[in-house]
Design a protein around this motif. Structure first.
Motif, PDB file in Angstrom:
ATOM      1  N   GLU A 224     -22.050 -27.637  -4.384  1.00 41.30           N
ATOM      2  CA  GLU A 224     -23.172 -26.748  -4.721  1.00 41.30           C
ATOM      3  C   GLU A 224     -22.536 -25.973  -5.986  1.00 41.30           C
ATOM      4  OE1 GLU A 224     -22.409 -26.749  -1.459  1.00 41.30           O
ATOM      5  OE2 GLU A 224     -23.884 -28.081  -0.865  1.00 41.30           O
ATOM      6  N   GLU A 225     -21.401 -25.325  -5.980  1.00 38.00           N
ATOM      7  CA  GLU A 225     -20.870 -24.371  -6.601  1.00 38.00           C
ATOM      8  C   GLU A 225     -20.474 -25.361  -8.080  1.00 38.00           C
ATOM      9  OE1 GLU A 225     -18.146 -21.018  -4.975  1.00 38.00           O
ATOM     10  OE2 GLU A 225     -17.727 -23.043  -4.143  1.00 38.00           O
ATOM     11  N   ALA A 226     -19.925 -26.516  -7.761  1.00 40.77           N
ATOM     12  CA  ALA A 226     -19.660 -27.483  -8.751  1.00 40.77           C
ATOM     13  C   ALA A 226     -20.866 -27.841  -9.539  1.00 40.77           C
ATOM     14  CB  ALA A 226     -18.980 -28.875  -8.542  1.00 40.77           C
ATOM     15  N   ALA A 227     -21.965 -28.193  -9.034  1.00 45.84           N
ATOM     16  CA  ALA A 227     -23.361 -28.387  -9.704  1.00 45.84           C
ATOM     17  C   ALA A 227     -23.527 -27.131 -10.662  1.00 45.84           C
ATOM     18  CB  ALA A 227     -24.443 -28.884  -8.864  1.00 45.84           C
ATOM     19  N   GLN A 228     -23.254 -26.113 -10.129  1.00 47.12           N
ATOM     20  CA  GLN A 228     -23.848 -24.768 -10.737  1.00 47.12           C
ATOM     21  C   GLN A 228     -23.116 -24.440 -12.032  1.00 47.12           C
ATOM     22  OE1 GLN A 228     -23.195 -21.419  -8.253  1.00 47.12           O
ATOM     23  NE2 GLN A 228     -25.533 -21.377  -7.788  1.00 47.12           N
ATOM     24  N   LEU A 229     -21.761 -24.883 -11.883  1.00 44.40           N
ATOM     25  CA  LEU A 229     -20.771 -24.738 -13.008  1.00 44.40           C
ATOM     26  C   LEU A 229     -21.292 -25.966 -14.222  1.00 44.40           C
ATOM     27  CD1 LEU A 229     -17.062 -24.252 -13.161  1.00 44.40           C
ATOM     28  CD2 LEU A 229     -17.923 -26.111 -14.415  1.00 44.40           C
ATOM     29  N   GLU A 230     -21.709 -26.927 -13.799  1.00 47.67           N
ATOM     30  CA  GLU A 230     -21.874 -27.961 -14.528  1.00 47.67           C
ATOM     31  C   GLU A 230     -23.393 -27.637 -15.120  1.00 47.67           C
ATOM     32  OE1 GLU A 230     -21.802 -31.815 -12.537  1.00 47.67           O
ATOM     33  OE2 GLU A 230     -19.438 -31.603 -12.239  1.00 47.67           O
ATOM     34  N   ALA A 231     -24.151 -27.134 -14.484  1.00 46.75           N
ATOM     35  CA  ALA A 231     -25.481 -26.756 -15.088  1.00 46.75           C
ATOM     36  C   ALA A 231     -25.336 -25.536 -16.368  1.00 46.75           C
ATOM     37  CB  ALA A 231     -26.538 -26.220 -13.964  1.00 46.75           C
ATOM     38  N   ALA A 232     -24.399 -24.637 -15.826  1.00 46.02           N
ATOM     39  CA  ALA A 232     -23.781 -23.544 -16.822  1.00 46.02           C
ATOM     40  C   ALA A 232     -23.318 -24.040 -18.170  1.00 46.02           C
ATOM     41  CB  ALA A 232     -23.016 -22.577 -16.147  1.00 46.02           C
ATOM     42  N   LEU A 233     -22.598 -25.189 -17.649  1.00 42.83           N
ATOM     43  CA  LEU A 233     -21.787 -25.886 -19.020  1.00 42.83           C
ATOM     44  C   LEU A 233     -22.761 -26.262 -20.134  1.00 42.83           C
ATOM     45  CD1 LEU A 233     -18.803 -26.376 -19.228  1.00 42.83           C
ATOM     46  CD2 LEU A 233     -18.912 -28.639 -18.058  1.00 42.83           C
ATOM     47  N   GLU A 234     -23.785 -26.774 -19.637  1.00 39.72           N
ATOM     48  CA  GLU A 234     -24.793 -27.283 -20.613  1.00 39.72           C
ATOM     49  C   GLU A 234     -25.102 -26.387 -21.853  1.00 39.72           C
ATOM     50  OE1 GLU A 234     -26.579 -30.071 -20.441  1.00 39.72           O
ATOM     51  OE2 GLU A 234     -26.788 -30.834 -18.530  1.00 39.72           O
ATOM     52  N   HIS A 235     -25.063 -25.342 -21.410  1.00 33.93           N
ATOM     53  CA  HIS A 235     -25.614 -24.399 -22.665  1.00 33.93           C
ATOM     54  C   HIS A 235     -24.469 -23.283 -22.866  1.00 33.93           C
ATOM     55  CE1 HIS A 235     -26.792 -21.437 -19.550  1.00 33.93           C
ATOM     56  NE2 HIS A 235     -27.245 -22.779 -18.899  1.00 33.93           N
ATOM     57  N   ASP A 236     -23.335 -23.378 -22.128  1.00 36.86           N
ATOM     58  CA  ASP A 236     -22.287 -22.214 -22.756  1.00 36.86           C
ATOM     59  C   ASP A 236     -21.069 -22.958 -23.172  1.00 36.86           C
ATOM     60  OD1 ASP A 236     -20.343 -20.112 -22.395  1.00 36.86           O
ATOM     61  OD2 ASP A 236     -21.093 -19.645 -20.176  1.00 36.86           O
ATOM     62  N   ALA A 237     -20.798 -22.908 -24.492  1.00 39.10           N
ATOM     63  CA  ALA A 237     -19.820 -23.228 -25.283  1.00 39.10           C
ATOM     64  C   ALA A 237     -18.468 -22.628 -24.817  1.00 39.10           C
ATOM     65  CB  ALA A 237     -20.082 -23.128 -26.908  1.00 39.10           C
ATOM     66  N   ASP A 238     -18.343 -21.514 -24.507  1.00 41.02           N
ATOM     67  CA  ASP A 238     -17.124 -20.594 -23.957  1.00 41.02           C
ATOM     68  C   ASP A 238     -16.855 -21.210 -22.983  1.00 41.02           C
ATOM     69  OD1 ASP A 238     -17.238 -19.160 -26.229  1.00 41.02           O
ATOM     70  OD2 ASP A 238     -18.360 -17.233 -25.344  1.00 41.02           O
ATOM     71  N   LEU A 239     -17.618 -21.268 -21.931  1.00 41.91           N
ATOM     72  CA  LEU A 239     -17.151 -22.006 -20.753  1.00 41.91           C
ATOM     73  C   LEU A 239     -16.301 -23.284 -20.870  1.00 41.91           C
ATOM     74  CD1 LEU A 239     -16.926 -22.049 -17.503  1.00 41.91           C
ATOM     75  CD2 LEU A 239     -19.244 -22.924 -17.430  1.00 41.91           C
TER      76      LEU A 239
END
Lengths: 244, 174
Positions: free
Chosen positions: A21-36
């Motif tokens: 679940e956490e990994a999926a959340q992180l991957e979703a954030a990655l879509e629009h977060d260039a810093d991440l």
């Protein structure tokens, strides 16, 4: 606003130790977060060791020469370079590489034609000005060699191609007919025919850097090769196939 | 006809991108000879399409997209056929023989392991970890969702993990 991840969390994600679940959340954030994305990339422990190995590739001698690509004939395939020249250019590693990649099989007739055709330039076909008499004589010779009637009329009105000449060549002791054209830009185009027992559906490919269509049917192998858009080449091959 | 300046820019960009294109071709095909053909075919195709070049654009992703399309549509079937008649082994000679023995062994192992990955993972490893294109750029070049990139990388990382550790170990010894 997406969650801020600390270094330990990024490490856990890369190690595969995060919950799905956490990994999926992180991957979703990655879509629009260039810093991440940049931070995560900086934690990729494999990047440096892999780069250190692959950055040594390829040997510069393997890469094509831009001058040849844009203006002149395509460079001949590696296996046709004299061994000494390869050695001179690439050094000892080049020799090892060349011997490794020299084909352990004979060229197919299509590959052989492509190697020959790659030497053709606009200037090869530009000065050829056929007459009905010269064409008839050439096509008569080709018909006799191949044992089937070929007539210039079938090749004189193909869209975008100017018929230049027909020649009898040979492949492994059997006649190979080459019918040469100039495209609208003057590029050399060739249609080749030989006898074969094989049957093969049309294959669109690149041989010796040239767009190529080849197929076999009814006891003959055919090949159309030259610097044309693939779509034009396919359309011409269909038209040729219909007249044969 | 495209203007001379645009053509000159395209050619300069192609020359700069060629090593990277070759490695991408190697990752796609798994073979050095196919990588050679892919670089050549990609360069020819890009030069034909100089009209599509926009000012100031980073052309490398475009080159990579062309290269992949040529591989999938034109060369893959042919190379797979050829591979059936040729012995195909990882071409470690490409990276060995260039420095001290320890580095050599490491390079050979890394090369063999990367080249042994399934094509889909190998290509993502090349784009993200080796060429440094980033996850999102890789997803765009390969035309797959970001999640696919991440899961392929997970699979590849677990197979390659020992090389990350090996480097740490070596650095610690110095």
């Amino acid at each position: 606003m997406s969650k801020t991840y600390d270094d330990a969390e990024l490490g856990a994600y890369l190690a595969g130790e995060m919950s799905p679940e956490e990994a999926a959340q992180l991957e979703a954030a990655l879509e629009h977060d260039a810093d991440l994305e940049a931070r995560l990339l900086s934690f990729e422990a494999l990047a440096a060791p892999l780069q250190s190995v692959f950055e040594t590739l390829p040997d510069a001698a393997r890469l094509p020469d831009m001058e040849d690509l844009a203006t002149g004939p395509k460079p001949a395939p590696r296996q046709w370079l004299p061994f000494g020249l390869v050695a001179g250019v690439a050094g000892l590693i080049g020799v090892v590489v060349a011997s490794l990649f020299a084909p352990e099989r004979d060229l197919t007739w299509q590959e052989q034609v492509a190697v020959y055709q790659a030497l053709y330039v606009k200037e090869t076909v530009a000065p050829v000005s056929p007459t009905p008499v010269s064409l008839n004589a050439e096509f008569d010779r080709a018909s006799e060699a191949l044992g089937v009637t070929l007539s210039p009329e079938d090749y004189a009105a193909l869209p975008g191609l100017t018929l230049k000449r027909s020649q009898v060549l040979g492949f492994e002791g059997a006649p190979l007919i080459q019918i040469a054209f100039a495209s609208e830009t003057g590029a050399p185009i060739a249609f080749c025919i030989l006898r074969t027992d094989e049957t093969e559906d049309a294959v669109v490919t690149q041989l010796s850097g040239l767009p190529t269509v080849h197929w076999s049917q009814g006891g003959f192998g055919y090949m159309l090769i030259g610097d044309l858009p693939t779509s034009d080449l396919k359309a011409l091959a269909q038209q040729l196939g219909a007249t044969l | 006809m495209a203007d001379q300046k645009k053509m000159a820019e395209l050619r300069a960009a192609l020359i700069a991108a060629m090593p990277s294109l070759w490695r991408f071709g190697l990752a796609l095909s798994g073979r050095a000879d196919a990588a050679d053909d892919l670089v050549q075919a990609t360069a020819v195709r890009a030069l034909e399409r100089v009209d599509q070049v926009r000012d100031g654009a980073n052309l490398t992703p475009w080159f990579l997209t062309i290269c992949r399309s040529i591989w999938l549509n034109e060369l893959r079937a042919q190379k797979v056929r050829q591979a059936q008649s040729l012995a195909v082994t990882p071409e470690v000679e490409l990276v060995s023989g260039q420095s001290d023995a320890e580095t050599n062994i490491f390079a050979s192992e890394v090369f063999t392991e990367v080249m042994s990955l399934p094509e889909a993972q190998r290509v993502v490893v090349m784009l993200v970890l080796i060429e440094g294109h980033g996850y999102r750029a890789a997803a765009e070049i390969l035309n797959v969702p970001l999640g696919t990139i991440m899961s392929r990388l997970h699979a590849a990382r677990s197979k390659l993990r020992r090389f990350a550790e090996a480097t740490d170990g070596k650095q610690a010894m110095r």
